[in-house]
Design an enzyme around this catalytic site. Structure first.
Site, PDB file in Angstrom:
ATOM      1  N   LEU A  74       0.466   3.419  -2.927  1.00 49.77           N
ATOM      2  CA  LEU A  74      -0.503   2.373  -3.249  1.00 49.77           C
ATOM      3  C   LEU A  74       0.251   1.044  -3.228  1.00 49.77           C
ATOM      4  O   LEU A  74       1.423   0.983  -3.601  1.00 49.77           O
ATOM      5  CB  LEU A  74      -1.132   2.605  -4.631  1.00 49.77           C
ATOM      6  N   ASP A  75      -0.415   0.000  -2.799  1.00 47.52           N
ATOM      7  CA  ASP A  75       0.226  -1.305  -2.715  1.00 47.52           C
ATOM      8  C   ASP A  75       0.692  -1.789  -4.085  1.00 47.52           C
ATOM      9  O   ASP A  75       0.230  -1.329  -5.130  1.00 47.52           O
ATOM     10  CB  ASP A  75      -0.740  -2.346  -2.133  1.00 47.52           C
ATOM     11  N   TYR A  76       1.572  -2.770  -4.061  1.00 54.69           N
ATOM     12  CA  TYR A  76       2.148  -3.368  -5.271  1.00 54.69           C
ATOM     13  C   TYR A  76       1.076  -3.824  -6.248  1.00 54.69           C
ATOM     14  O   TYR A  76       1.193  -3.635  -7.463  1.00 54.69           O
ATOM     15  CB  TYR A  76       3.031  -4.545  -4.848  1.00 54.69           C
TER      16      TYR A  76
END
Length: 237
Positions: free
Chosen positions: A100-102
């Site tokens: 999952l993105d930051y």
């Protein structure tokens, strides 16, 4: 007897695909001999080494986390940002099942089982993932239809059919796991994603966990995920 790449994956060293790369690069030895044959089978009692280090079978562990924003899905970060691995005190060498993105929160699985991870993240196994997102606008009926039919992204590939609700904040279900897929889908329609949260992966939810909290998956949950992946694999044939 088991295939060499499977033994390496089961030891938590790498995924099976990465293990195959290691074998091809001559980094793997069995009983002192370098093995580059992909079909090589390991017998009980064989000593397997990767980069000169003997491997040992690890206990398989499976975690479900509500990933907090501003954390990385890597084992370490060059800018010293917090990683999700930092949040789980675990002697096994775990990694995330997909990423999952930051700035994205929500359901995230972590394990040291490379074979299990590959089954869950492979697009052809069609494991559903439900995201709740907020965009800087309201989808038109035409855009809703476009999402359902699939959108051609900036790499020229069309997404699979998805389902959404027509409002500024809405749920979107996808069956693939392409890099930044939802953000790229919205960008293709001219919108910016302001908030993104993965609320479900298959039957798993994290609504009972605060961001950063985690729990151990129950054995029946692991078995059920494997079963879903197997069914998805059969449908894709």
């Amino acid at each position: 007897m088991e295939r060499l790449q499977k033994v390496i994956a089961q030891a938590g060293i790498a995924s099976r695909r990465k293990a195959e790369e290691m074998i091809a690069q001559g980094r793997v030895c069995v009983n002192g001999d370098i093995i580059t044959e992909m079909g090589y089978k390991v017998k009980r009692g064989d000593v397997v080494e990767v980069d000169g280090n003997p491997i040992e079978k690890e206990n398989k562990v499976y975690f479900l986390m509500n990933k907090p924003k501003k954390t990385m899905c890597t084992s370490n970060d060059e800018f010293d940002r917090t990683t999700v691995i930092d949040l789980i005190p675990c002697k096994e060498r775990i990694f995330t099942v997909g990423r999952l993105d930051y700035d994205t929160s929500g359901v995230l699985l972590l394990t040291n089982d490379g074979e299990f991870a590959n089954e869950i993240i492979h697009p052809r196994y069609h494991i559903p993932k439900v995201y709740n997102l907020t965009i800087n606008g309201i989808l038109t009926p035409e855009e809703m239809i476009q999402i359902k039919k699939g959108i051609v992204l900036d790499d020229g590939k069309k997404t699979e059919k998805d389902v959404a609700k027509n409002q500024c904040s809405f749920d979107l279900t996808i069956y693939e796991g392409r890099n930044r897929q939802i953000k790229r889908m919205m960008e293709a329609l001219g919108y910016e994603v302001r908030r993104l949260h993965r609320k479900e992966l298959a039957f798993l939810k994290c609504s009972d966990l605060r961001q950063g909290e985690y729990r151990i998956l129950k054995p029946f949950e692991v078995a059920q995920l494997r079963s879903l992946a197997t069914k998805g694999k059969m449908k894709s044939r």
